[in-house]
Design an enzyme around this catalytic site. Structure first.
Site, short mmCIF file in Angstrom:
data_model
loop_
_atom_site.label_atom_id
_atom_site.label_comp_id
_atom_site.label_asym_id
_atom_site.label_seq_id
_atom_site.Cartn_x
_atom_site.Cartn_y
_atom_site.Cartn_z
N CYS A 216 9.75 18.17 17.03
CA CYS A 216 8.58 17.66 16.31
C CYS A 216 8.86 16.36 15.57
O CYS A 216 7.93 15.69 15.13
CB CYS A 216 8.07 18.71 15.33
SG CYS A 216 7.62 20.27 16.12
N HIS A 295 20.50 13.51 11.26
CA HIS A 295 20.79 14.48 12.32
C HIS A 295 21.86 15.46 11.83
O HIS A 295 22.97 15.06 11.47
CB HIS A 295 21.30 13.76 13.58
CG HIS A 295 21.06 14.52 14.84
ND1 HIS A 295 21.45 15.83 15.02
CD2 HIS A 295 20.45 14.16 16.00
CE1 HIS A 295 21.10 16.24 16.23
NE2 HIS A 295 20.49 15.24 16.84
N HIS A 384 0.96 8.11 -0.67
CA HIS A 384 0.49 9.14 0.25
C HIS A 384 1.68 9.75 0.99
O HIS A 384 2.64 9.05 1.34
CB HIS A 384 -0.50 8.55 1.27
CG HIS A 384 -1.64 7.82 0.64
ND1 HIS A 384 -2.69 8.46 0.03
CD2 HIS A 384 -1.87 6.49 0.51
CE1 HIS A 384 -3.54 7.57 -0.44
NE2 HIS A 384 -3.08 6.36 -0.18
N HIS A 388 5.10 16.70 8.03
CA HIS A 388 4.85 17.35 9.31
C HIS A 388 4.24 18.74 9.11
O HIS A 388 4.79 19.58 8.40
CB HIS A 388 6.16 17.47 10.10
CG HIS A 388 6.09 18.39 11.27
ND1 HIS A 388 5.12 18.30 12.24
CD2 HIS A 388 6.87 19.46 11.61
CE1 HIS A 388 5.30 19.26 13.14
NE2 HIS A 388 6.35 19.97 12.77
N HIS A 417 -4.61 23.36 9.08
CA HIS A 417 -5.79 24.22 9.16
C HIS A 417 -6.71 23.82 10.30
O HIS A 417 -7.18 24.67 11.06
CB HIS A 417 -6.55 24.16 7.83
CG HIS A 417 -7.76 25.04 7.77
ND1 HIS A 417 -9.01 24.63 8.23
CD2 HIS A 417 -7.92 26.31 7.33
CE1 HIS A 417 -9.88 25.61 8.06
NE2 HIS A 417 -9.26 26.64 7.52
N ASN A 421 -0.21 23.14 14.45
CA ASN A 421 1.00 22.35 14.60
C ASN A 421 0.91 21.59 15.93
O ASN A 421 1.10 22.18 17.00
CB ASN A 421 2.23 23.26 14.59
CG ASN A 421 3.54 22.49 14.71
OD1 ASN A 421 3.54 21.30 15.01
ND2 ASN A 421 4.65 23.18 14.48
#
Length: 489
Positions: A216, A295, A384, A388, A417, A421
């Site tokens: 993702c 990572h 802002h 994720h 919502h 995902n």
């Protein structure tokens, strides 16, 4: 010598030499100047040089200044602008509510009763609403997880996002020099990036990249790669496409760790158009400020926490570890250690450094209680936050760890919502939410945070170049008036 030989020689020697000369004109121009300066300093001592050139000292200083300025402008990073982006909005017939989801699951013979009940509990606590989307191949009775169906899903999402982007920007696809497509779990041959090249007839020398298996967080990785390419290639555009494919990655077994993705992942994708042309600044929405990649793959626990494998019945799925949230938190700490000095005001950096010294001084003494590390206030650096939308637990953890207010995680919760995902594209649905709410003002700074298998935590920082209004066909335009909604605990 015949005409064909002349043309071949021209193509082989003259044209490359011409392009090299024009591209490196300023560098080549500096060679004589450097040679003169080096020769003068070599032949004369400093005193002799100053004595003999006392009337030409200004000319020498001026030449050095020109030389230094030229080097600065030649090697400084090129600014990268985000002209516009588009998020795919699936058709309403693909919406999947709780009951519809459970009814379809009951029709699949493979699922045990305990697995159905487990999925119901996950759905109820997931933070997903009743209007998320699944591909037609999964909604079919029985499901149709074929290669052809997976290609159909990819084409609908990717082409849908790109078509809308091109309509809004009026860019000729032939102007694009760099293409980056990321999709973690579906990597056919020819690649998805080749599919885009074929569909839009991109130029033959387009620099095309296809990123797979990066989870993702690959959306930020794709932006980082495009940014690197735009530092090399002048006056051009880069197209970045971020998506995930569900059709062939739906799990039909009874391993609970593998059933969780069924309840969270939904259809979605985004297309982003970047430019390094200075004249595009006026019509762009944002400027890319920083990308920071972390990572944690060297740690076995982190490496295995999101893992694609086969269960005992040889059914393939993605297993999510119970330690996922904790591992994400550790990855975030490492990421913000690098990001902090780049974005935080000096006041917060001083506090962070003082706390670091105090920790080193006092933690070594057994009698002293260990000091907790100081967590900088990132609300001072960003207006802002696009966290994720991986799941409710992930958003909760970051809200707590970064000491954010409910308004700072509103875009992430509402995206989870409304769309579920959507993997690497979720941070763009969140940015679109902020724009649709009319909250993006000139000079506002945006922090996109994404997590992915491996395990990775990646950040992208943008600054708004103007008061940003939502683009045509913003995915929220038909429902933004209903948001934010209250999500039951």
């Amino acid at each position: 010598m015949d005409d064909e030989s002349v043309q071949n020689r021209t193509r082989k020697y003259v044209k490359p030499s011409y392009h090299y000369l024009i591209t490196n004109f300023l560098k080549l121009l500096l060679v004589p100047l450097i040679a003169v300066l080096v020769t003068n300093f070599y032949r004369l001592s400093l005193n002799q040089f100053l004595l003999q050139h006392q009337y030409n000292l200004f000319g020498v200083i001026f030449s050095v200044a020109i030389f230094g300025s030229t080097l600065f402008f030649m090697y400084r990073p090129r600014s990268v602008y985000l002209l516009d982006y588009s998020c795919y909005l699936p058709p309403s017939n693909l919406q999947i509510g709780y009951e519809k989801f459970m009814n379809r699951s009951k029709l699949i013979d493979n699922f045990h009763e305990s697995s159905l009940e487990f999925q119901r509990k996950i759905l109820n606590r997931s933070g997903l609403g009743e209007e998320t989307y699944l591909p037609e191949s999964i909604l079919c009775i029985p499901p149709r997880p074929t290669m052809a169906a997976a290609r159909e899903e990819a084409e609908q999402v990717i082409f849908g996002a790109i078509d809308n982007l091109f309509d809004n920007t009026k860019i000729n696809p032939r102007e694009i020099s760099v293409l980056v497509v990321n999709c973690s779990l579906f990597n056919p041959t020819p690649s998805l990036s080749a599919m885009v090249v074929n569909k839009y007839k991109l130029r033959e020398n387009v620099k095309s990249f296809n990123l797979g298996g990066m989870g993702c967080s690959a959306g930020v990785i794709a932006i980082d790669l495009a940014n690197d390419m735009l530092q090399i290639h002048r006056h051009t555009f880069a197209l970045v496409v971020s998506t995930e494919n569900i059709t062939q990655n739906w799990y039909f077994g009874n391993n609970r760790a593998m059933l969780i993705p069924n309840c969270l992942f939904r259809v979605g994708g985004s297309a982003i158009l970047l430019s390094n042309r200075a004249r595009d600044r006026k019509r762009s929405k944002y400027k890319l400020v920083h990308t920071v990649r972390t990572h944690k793959g060297s740690d076995a626990k982190a490496f295995n926490c999101v893992y694609q494998e086969q269960d005992e019945t040889l059914k393939t799925g993605v297993s999510l570890s119970k330690d996922l949230t904790a591992i994400a938190g550790e990855a975030l700490k490492t990421n913000i250690t690098t990001l902090g000095p780049l974005v935080l005001p000096i006041s917060e950096q001083i506090l962070f450094f003082a706390n670091f010294l105090a920790k080193r001084l006092f933690n070594g003494k057994k009698k002293k209680k260990k000091k907790k590390p100081y967590l900088p206030d990132f609300k001072l650096a960003f207006d802002h936050f696009c966290i994720h939308a991986g799941g409710r637990a992930v958003i909760d953890e970051l809200e707590k760890s970064l000491k954010l207010l409910p308004k700072h995680v509103e875009a992430s919760r509402m995206t989870l919502h409304r769309f579920g995902n959507t993997s690497s594209s979720s941070i763009w649905y969140e940015l679109a939410y902020t724009e649709a709410k009319g909250r993006m003002r000139q000079g506002n700074r945006v922090w996109q945070i994404a997590f992915g298998s491996g395990f990775k935590c990646n950040s992208a920082v943008w600054v708004a170049l103007r008061d940003v209004k939502p683009s045509v066909n913003n995915p929220w335009e038909h429902c933004i008036h209903r948001y934010p909604v209250k999500i039951e605990p």
